[in-house]
Scaffold this motif. Sequence first.
Motif, PDB file in Angstrom:
ATOM      1  N   GLY A  16       0.328   0.955  25.180  1.00 36.69           N
ATOM      2  CA  GLY A  16       0.413   2.398  25.400  1.00 36.69           C
ATOM      3  C   GLY A  16       1.753   2.797  25.968  1.00 36.69           C
ATOM      4  N   GLY A  17       1.998   4.109  26.032  1.00 39.04           N
ATOM      5  CA  GLY A  17       3.163   4.645  26.711  1.00 39.04           C
ATOM      6  C   GLY A  17       4.486   4.118  26.198  1.00 39.04           C
ATOM      7  N   ILE A  18       5.356   3.740  27.129  1.00 40.99           N
ATOM      8  CA  ILE A  18       6.714   3.295  26.801  1.00 40.99           C
ATOM      9  C   ILE A  18       6.689   2.014  25.978  1.00 40.99           C
ATOM     10  CG2 ILE A  18       8.847   2.405  27.833  1.00 40.99           C
ATOM     11  CD1 ILE A  18       8.280   4.387  30.174  1.00 40.99           C
ATOM     12  N   GLY A  19       5.817   1.072  26.332  1.00 37.34           N
ATOM     13  CA  GLY A  19       5.719  -0.162  25.561  1.00 37.34           C
ATOM     14  C   GLY A  19       5.320   0.094  24.126  1.00 37.34           C
ATOM     15  N   ARG A  20       4.394   1.025  23.930  1.00 38.20           N
ATOM     16  CA  ARG A  20       3.926   1.369  22.579  1.00 38.20           C
ATOM     17  C   ARG A  20       5.064   2.000  21.766  1.00 38.20           C
ATOM     18  NH1 ARG A  20      -1.433   2.491  21.084  1.00 38.20           N
ATOM     19  NH2 ARG A  20      -1.565   3.108  18.902  1.00 38.20           N
ATOM     20  N   ALA A  21       5.779   2.952  22.382  1.00 41.19           N
ATOM     21  CA  ALA A  21       6.892   3.603  21.684  1.00 41.19           C
ATOM     22  C   ALA A  21       7.997   2.609  21.356  1.00 41.19           C
ATOM     23  CB  ALA A  21       7.438   4.743  22.538  1.00 41.19           C
ATOM     24  N   THR A  22       8.248   1.664  22.255  1.00 41.88           N
ATOM     25  CA  THR A  22       9.272   0.649  22.007  1.00 41.88           C
ATOM     26  C   THR A  22       8.861  -0.271  20.863  1.00 41.88           C
ATOM     27  OG1 THR A  22       9.918   0.714  24.341  1.00 41.88           O
ATOM     28  CG2 THR A  22      10.592  -1.218  23.071  1.00 41.88           C
ATOM     29  N   VAL A 217      12.232   8.641  24.087  1.00 37.62           N
ATOM     30  CA  VAL A 217      13.526   8.628  24.774  1.00 37.62           C
ATOM     31  C   VAL A 217      13.713   7.294  25.494  1.00 37.62           C
ATOM     32  CG1 VAL A 217      14.890   9.692  26.621  1.00 37.62           C
ATOM     33  CG2 VAL A 217      13.592  11.128  25.033  1.00 37.62           C
ATOM     34  N   ALA A 218      12.669   6.877  26.196  1.00 32.47           N
ATOM     35  CA  ALA A 218      12.714   5.585  26.891  1.00 32.47           C
ATOM     36  C   ALA A 218      12.873   4.441  25.893  1.00 32.47           C
ATOM     37  CB  ALA A 218      11.448   5.398  27.717  1.00 32.47           C
ATOM     38  N   ALA A 219      12.175   4.526  24.769  1.00 31.87           N
ATOM     39  CA  ALA A 219      12.245   3.462  23.763  1.00 31.87           C
ATOM     40  C   ALA A 219      13.663   3.310  23.221  1.00 31.87           C
ATOM     41  CB  ALA A 219      11.268   3.744  22.632  1.00 31.87           C
ATOM     42  N   ARG A 220      14.346   4.430  22.992  1.00 30.61           N
ATOM     43  CA  ARG A 220      15.730   4.352  22.509  1.00 30.61           C
ATOM     44  C   ARG A 220      16.630   3.684  23.547  1.00 30.61           C
ATOM     45  NH1 ARG A 220      14.496   9.594  20.536  1.00 30.61           N
ATOM     46  NH2 ARG A 220      15.639  10.622  22.233  1.00 30.61           N
ATOM     47  N   TYR A 234      21.347   0.663  32.734  1.00 28.93           N
ATOM     48  CA  TYR A 234      21.463   1.936  32.023  1.00 28.93           C
ATOM     49  C   TYR A 234      20.601   2.977  32.732  1.00 28.93           C
ATOM     50  CZ  TYR A 234      23.551  -0.687  28.170  1.00 28.93           C
ATOM     51  OH  TYR A 234      24.376  -1.487  27.408  1.00 28.93           O
ATOM     52  N   TRP A 235      21.103   4.213  32.806  1.00 25.98           N
ATOM     53  CA  TRP A 235      20.348   5.324  33.371  1.00 25.98           C
ATOM     54  C   TRP A 235      20.011   6.297  32.250  1.00 25.98           C
ATOM     55  CZ3 TRP A 235      23.604   6.895  38.330  1.00 25.98           C
ATOM     56  CH2 TRP A 235      23.622   5.806  39.216  1.00 25.98           C
ATOM     57  N   ALA A 236      18.757   6.646  32.125  1.00 21.30           N
ATOM     58  CA  ALA A 236      18.326   7.592  31.096  1.00 21.30           C
ATOM     59  C   ALA A 236      17.841   8.877  31.765  1.00 21.30           C
ATOM     60  CB  ALA A 236      17.204   6.983  30.256  1.00 21.30           C
ATOM     61  N   GLY A 237      18.368  10.007  31.314  1.00 22.02           N
ATOM     62  CA  GLY A 237      17.929  11.296  31.827  1.00 22.02           C
ATOM     63  C   GLY A 237      18.807  11.831  32.932  1.00 22.02           C
ATOM     64  N   GLY A 238      19.183  13.093  32.812  1.00 24.14           N
ATOM     65  CA  GLY A 238      20.000  13.719  33.844  1.00 24.14           C
ATOM     66  C   GLY A 238      19.323  13.737  35.197  1.00 24.14           C
ATOM     67  N   SER A 239      17.995  13.843  35.198  1.00 20.62           N
ATOM     68  CA  SER A 239      17.261  13.850  36.467  1.00 20.62           C
ATOM     69  C   SER A 239      17.374  12.510  37.178  1.00 20.62           C
ATOM     70  CB  SER A 239      15.787  14.196  36.226  1.00 20.62           C
ATOM     71  OG  SER A 239      15.207  13.306  35.284  1.00 20.62           O
ATOM     72  N   ARG A 303      14.812  14.378  23.679  1.00 23.53           N
ATOM     73  CA  ARG A 303      16.117  13.706  23.763  1.00 23.53           C
ATOM     74  C   ARG A 303      16.826  14.154  25.030  1.00 23.53           C
ATOM     75  NH1 ARG A 303      15.788  16.448  19.260  1.00 23.53           N
ATOM     76  NH2 ARG A 303      15.872  14.506  18.087  1.00 23.53           N
ATOM     77  N   THR A 304      17.842  13.392  25.419  1.00 24.20           N
ATOM     78  CA  THR A 304      18.676  13.729  26.565  1.00 24.20           C
ATOM     79  C   THR A 304      20.108  13.329  26.284  1.00 24.20           C
ATOM     80  OG1 THR A 304      19.169  13.204  28.891  1.00 24.20           O
ATOM     81  CG2 THR A 304      17.910  11.554  27.656  1.00 24.20           C
TER      82      THR A 304
END
Length: 337
Positions: A16-22, A217-220, A234-239, A303-304
């Motif tokens: 599920g989640g990030i693992g699934r998208a990856t 986004v996390a998967a990319r 690596y840092w993902a996301g402006g937040s 996307r970010t």
Amino acid sequence: MPGRTPRTVVITGASGGIGRATARRLADRGDRLVLLARGAAGLAAVADEVTRAGGTALPIQVDVADRDELEAAAARAEDELGPIDVWINNAFTSVFAPFTRVDPAEFRRVTEVSYLGYAYGTRAALDRMLPRDRGTIVQVGSALAYRGIPLQSAYCGAKHAIQGFTEALRCELLHEHSRVRVTMVQLPAVNTPQFGWVRSRLPRHAQPVPPIFQPEVAARAIEYAADHPRRREYWAGGSTVATLLANAVVPGLLDRYLAHTGYDSQQTDQPRDPRDPGNLWKPLDAEVDHGAHGGFDERAHRRTPQLWASQHHGLLALGALALAGAAAAAGHTLRRG
């Protein structure tokens, strides 16, 4: 992907989640994917998606808190799919509650899954990669690896521990002149099923702290890190960037800000069902598949631009130097004129 040699990739928390998208993203490249998770229905569903996308799937039911189960899964992976090229540690669990309302057994369980699961997975990978002197380990992290927030003390502790553990390991690999690479991806709030899965004692339904991003986004970011593991992080996301910078510069002010906003920002307006047991001890996708997305699709970004910046910081630095040089030359010309 034409002209590219498929890799054998292990993904923990793949159902599920990030693992699934990856898994979906790497399947499009034709990779051989070892899918590790507890939930049978979720594993079966992601394995089917991988196969239909052109990848090879080996789903294995594993509790990452069990070192022996992970070791057996790693051995089976290499027996059936060949040497492991990439190992992605991603599985976790959590408890949403103030620290004083988290039972010691619950705190220990979160630590065993969300931290020791990474350590055990890393060891299983290294035991195979080091003799070959090649391979990549990707640790899926969070802005919370540097900045703790209220109501997630066990999870924040685990993410901080992974950060320190990974730094120590990286130094050891450098000392040994090893060509095995380890990198970390720090993620923002992501729209995954976890906010309906994890154990909670909050009065209202848990939510990711906005801004929220889709798991793709996390998967990319994870895919890029696996392809370019020489970067330590690596840092993902402006937040994520804003949080880490604020914590480095004004941590005390951030303490007060989160004390004021951190409770409401992690809850929706909807009351929580007190009968919901959460997935701390048993998977919630054992009989029903929940996919990659949570319940916040309408609010989640796909996307970010910051992710591109994180992946191309060298190019940006050269651009900044070029601009600075041009500005200095222009200033010199104006002074001479």
